[in-house]
Scaffold this active site. Structure first.
Site, short mmCIF file in Angstrom:
data_model
loop_
_atom_site.label_atom_id
_atom_site.label_comp_id
_atom_site.label_asym_id
_atom_site.label_seq_id
_atom_site.Cartn_x
_atom_site.Cartn_y
_atom_site.Cartn_z
N ALA A 100 -18.65 -11.60 8.46
CA ALA A 100 -18.10 -12.63 9.36
C ALA A 100 -18.08 -12.15 10.80
CB ALA A 100 -16.69 -13.02 8.92
N SER B 109 -15.41 -6.46 12.43
CA SER B 109 -15.54 -5.20 13.17
C SER B 109 -16.21 -5.41 14.52
CB SER B 109 -16.33 -4.18 12.34
OG SER B 109 -15.63 -3.82 11.18
N SER C 175 -9.42 -7.78 3.39
CA SER C 175 -8.07 -8.10 2.89
C SER C 175 -8.03 -9.51 2.31
CB SER C 175 -7.01 -7.92 3.98
OG SER C 175 -7.40 -8.48 5.21
#
Length: 205
Positions: A43, A46, A113
């Protein structure tokens, strides 16, 4: 490999330091915060977090970027990818982010997550308003089309079990503090959205 459940000892007590969180933050002329970047693999978590850290550094702010891959080289190198180990991975990172915020830093955490309960666990570790959930919002189709590490291809071939978005659920945030349309805007535009939110929250001036 699975981490053991920590055992609490009633003889271990918290030691309050003279130099506290507020003092450290005032030295840095900023408000501590934990920006928790969540989203599917590919996505841009980072990428956006790194670009935001660069901008904040240019502006003179004190930050630290916690990256999902990097922490598994050290702090979480003993963990695998079972559901239990993934929860422990997030728990450890949450505790680390809390310590860094206590040092007065603006912490940028980039982790898939995938479960809301784990993200809530980290939110509950911090004072109200200090946890800023950043949803790097890109569809599975967009992420799989990018596939920068070739992970989706391997997952589709059955080489990576329990891969988030393919055969393991990703629970998107319901009401994130920041919702970044990562499939529609440039990295620079997404960084500006983050900076504007940080200014509104007086994390930065």
């Amino acid at each position: 490999m699975t981490a053991e459940t920590p055992v609490k000892d009633e003889n271990i007590v918290w030691h309050q330091h003279t130099v506290d969180k507020q003092f450290r933050a005032e030295l840095k002329k900023q408000k501590p915060a934990v920006l928790w970047f969540t989203g599917l693999s590919g996505a841009g978590k980072s990428t956006v977090a790194g670009a935001l850290e660069n901008r904040l550094a240019e502006l003179g702010y004190h930050t630290y970027l916690l990256d999902g891959d990097n922490v598994r080289h050290g702090l979480c190198s003993d963990l695998g990818f079972s559901e239990q180990d993934r929860r422990e991975n997030i728990r450890r990172i949450g505790e680390l982010a809390k310590l860094m915020a206590d040092a007065g830093l603006i912490v940028l955490s980039a982790f898939i997550s995938p479960h809301r309960a784990e993200r809530q666990l980290v939110r509950d570790l911090l004072p109200e308003g200090e946890f800023i959930e950043v949803f790097v919002n890109a569809s599975l189709e967009v992420c799989e089309g990018r596939d920068p590490k070739g992970l989706y291809k391997k997952a589709r071939a059955g080489e990576i079990p329990n891969f988030t978005g393919i055969d393991s659920e990703y629970q998107a945030p319901i009401n994130p503090e920041i919702d970044l349309p990562a499939g529609e805007k440039s990295v620079e535009e997404l960084v500006e959205l983050c900076l504007n939110e940080l200014k509104q929250r007086r994390v930065i001036s």
